[in-house]
Design a protein around this motif. Structure first.
Motif, short mmCIF file in Angstrom:
data_model
loop_
_atom_site.label_atom_id
_atom_site.label_comp_id
_atom_site.label_asym_id
_atom_site.label_seq_id
_atom_site.Cartn_x
_atom_site.Cartn_y
_atom_site.Cartn_z
N THR A 169 0.88 -1.14 0.10
CA THR A 169 0.06 0.02 0.04
C THR A 169 0.80 1.25 0.04
OG1 THR A 169 -1.78 -1.12 1.02
CG2 THR A 169 -1.76 1.24 1.36
N HIS A 170 0.47 2.19 -0.88
CA HIS A 170 1.57 3.41 -1.02
C HIS A 170 0.43 4.58 -0.59
CE1 HIS A 170 4.34 1.28 -3.57
NE2 HIS A 170 3.25 0.91 -4.41
N VAL A 171 0.87 5.43 0.27
CA VAL A 171 0.15 6.53 0.89
C VAL A 171 0.31 7.68 -0.34
CG1 VAL A 171 0.09 8.05 2.47
CG2 VAL A 171 0.69 6.02 3.05
N VAL A 172 -0.95 7.96 -0.81
CA VAL A 172 -0.85 9.09 -1.61
C VAL A 172 -0.69 10.55 -0.85
CG1 VAL A 172 -2.16 10.36 -3.31
CG2 VAL A 172 -1.97 7.93 -3.43
N GLY A 173 -1.80 10.52 0.21
CA GLY A 173 -1.59 11.66 0.98
C GLY A 173 -2.61 11.27 2.25
N GLU A 174 -2.14 11.77 3.37
CA GLU A 174 -2.89 11.73 4.65
C GLU A 174 -2.92 13.06 5.45
OE1 GLU A 174 -1.92 7.14 6.07
OE2 GLU A 174 -0.58 8.56 7.10
N VAL A 175 -4.15 13.79 4.83
CA VAL A 175 -4.30 14.98 5.42
C VAL A 175 -4.93 15.08 6.39
CG1 VAL A 175 -5.30 17.32 4.41
CG2 VAL A 175 -4.05 15.60 2.96
N GLN A 176 -4.77 15.85 7.63
CA GLN A 176 -5.71 15.67 9.03
C GLN A 176 -6.78 16.42 8.56
OE1 GLN A 176 -2.99 16.96 12.01
NE2 GLN A 176 -1.36 15.28 11.58
#
Length: 388
Positions: free
Chosen positions: A298-305
């Motif tokens: 699994t690749h994280v594209v973005g984790e925006v809070q």
């Protein structure tokens, strides 16, 4: 030239820069930097790893902590495949509306901020006023994440952020996070007549999706009491699945693009832990019984809070006073506001235009909305001006 006329002229220039997220924003950043520098602002420009995009952070007023940030992203979404009535990168006026890509999302707010910069500079401000213009918000808030890291490293500590996303100048105090992922399945291809001789990546992707959807149902039971979000729970959603070559061939590759919009980080931690356990304990061992090199990554594209509503909010109180509003709402779309909140800043969202127009053909902002935004910024300048 009036503030409104200046804003419109600047907006025309900003729209003419085709700052689609896939392309460079350097010309726009240079243009904005020139305007702010001419107003006497102190500038800091930082490039992304490719050197083709940049954040701009500028300050007017005294040095020190406790400043107010006016924040906007410079990138826009693509126009390909959309049926526009006019050139999307040429500002066009019709019936009191200004059309063009990015007019409401969110170059209108940036234009108003830039137009007001000379007025802020001419005043003796009691606290710093910062301008923060970022890259790649539309594809994961990448510039915003880099910016807050840069501010932390430089020990710059503003206390308030006003993020000018389109809210029809209403006050927004909260939204969910936006976590985006791509999960890749590597199996072993082969002839469709002997499925036991290969590892079908599509089949394992389907099993992964089913577990993800099960977790989505569990999350409904974890909705916080009294949650004001709609829906009140953390959501998961699968947006795209691609894999395989033909119906009679075992699929050796498959990818799944999915997202999660957490109400709070406990939910996201739960989903990620459950999925990791399912992959490690069930799926990957089954795949590797047939092919030692089979894998799931699994690749994280973005984790925006997300932006969490809080009982005490300096940003909300300031914008209430500036706009005359008395109530703050929550929205379903994501912004960079949660990133500023993660630094310990008080953050709120308020800007011209409607999110209903964003990302669509014939995107527009009403001239009256720009005028209202200028009114807010003018009152901010008066509020920040030093008293004799």
């Amino acid at each position: 030239m009036s503030d409104l006329a200046r804003t419109r002229a600047i907006l025309a220039d900003l729209v003419a820069f085709p700052t689609v997220s896939a392309d460079s924003n350097l010309q726009l950043i240079a243009y904005a930097g020139d305007l702010l520098s001419s107003a006497g602002a102190r500038l800091s420009v930082s490039l992304d790893p490719s050197g083709t995009k940049a954040n701009l952070f500028a300050t007017i007023g005294p040095e020190g902590d406790g400043g107010i940030v006016l924040s906007g992203h410079s990138d826009v979404v693509p126009v390909e495949g959309q049926d526009w009535s006019s050139d999307p990168f040429t500002l066009t006026e019709r019936d009191g509306k200004l059309y063009g890509r990015g007019t409401c999302d969110m170059k209108g707010f940036i234009a108003a901020s830039l137009a007001m910069a000379p007025r802020f500079a001419a005043a003796r401000l009691r606290r710093p006023l910062h301008f923060a213009f970022t890259y790649d918000e539309e594809v994961g808030c990448l510039g915003g994440q880099a910016l807050v890291a840069e501010l932390a490293k430089a020990d710059i500590k503003p206390s308030v952020a006003i993020v000018g996303e389109p809210t029809l100048m209403g006050v927004i105090e909260g939204h969910k996070g936006c976590y985006e992922y791509t999960t890749e399945f590597t199996g072993m291809d082969g002839h469709g007549s002997q499925p036991d001789k290969g590892v079908n990546a599509i089949e394992y992707a389907v099993r992964y999706i089913m577990r993800l959807l099960e977790l989505g149902e569990e999350l409904k039971l974890r909705a916080p009491a009294g949650s004001r979000f709609s829906p009140p729970w953390t959501t998961v959603q699968v947006g795209k699945m691609a894999g395989g070559n033909a119906r009679n061939t075992i699929a050796g590759q498959c990818s799944v693009e999915w997202e999660m919009r957490p109400v709070h980080t406990d939910d996201s931690d739960h989903v990620k832990a459950e999925l990791a356990a399912y992959v490690d304990d069930v799926l990957r061992p089954a795949m590797r019984k047939v092919c030692a090199h089979a894998d799931i990554v699994t690749h994280v594209v973005g984790e925006v809070q997300g932006l969490l509503p809080v009982s005490q909010s300096e940003a909300r109180d300031i914008v209430f006073e500036l706009t005359g509003a008395h109530e703050a709402e929550l929205v379903s779309f994501g912004t960079e506001a949660g990133l500023f909140q993660s630094m310990g800043m008080s953050a709120v969202i308020c800007g011209p235009g409607s999110i209903a127009q964003a990302h669509k053909p014939d995107e527009f902002v009403e001239i009256a909305q720009l005028d209202a935004c200028l009114g807010m910024l003018e009152r901010l300048q008066q509020q920040l001006s030093a008293k004799d």
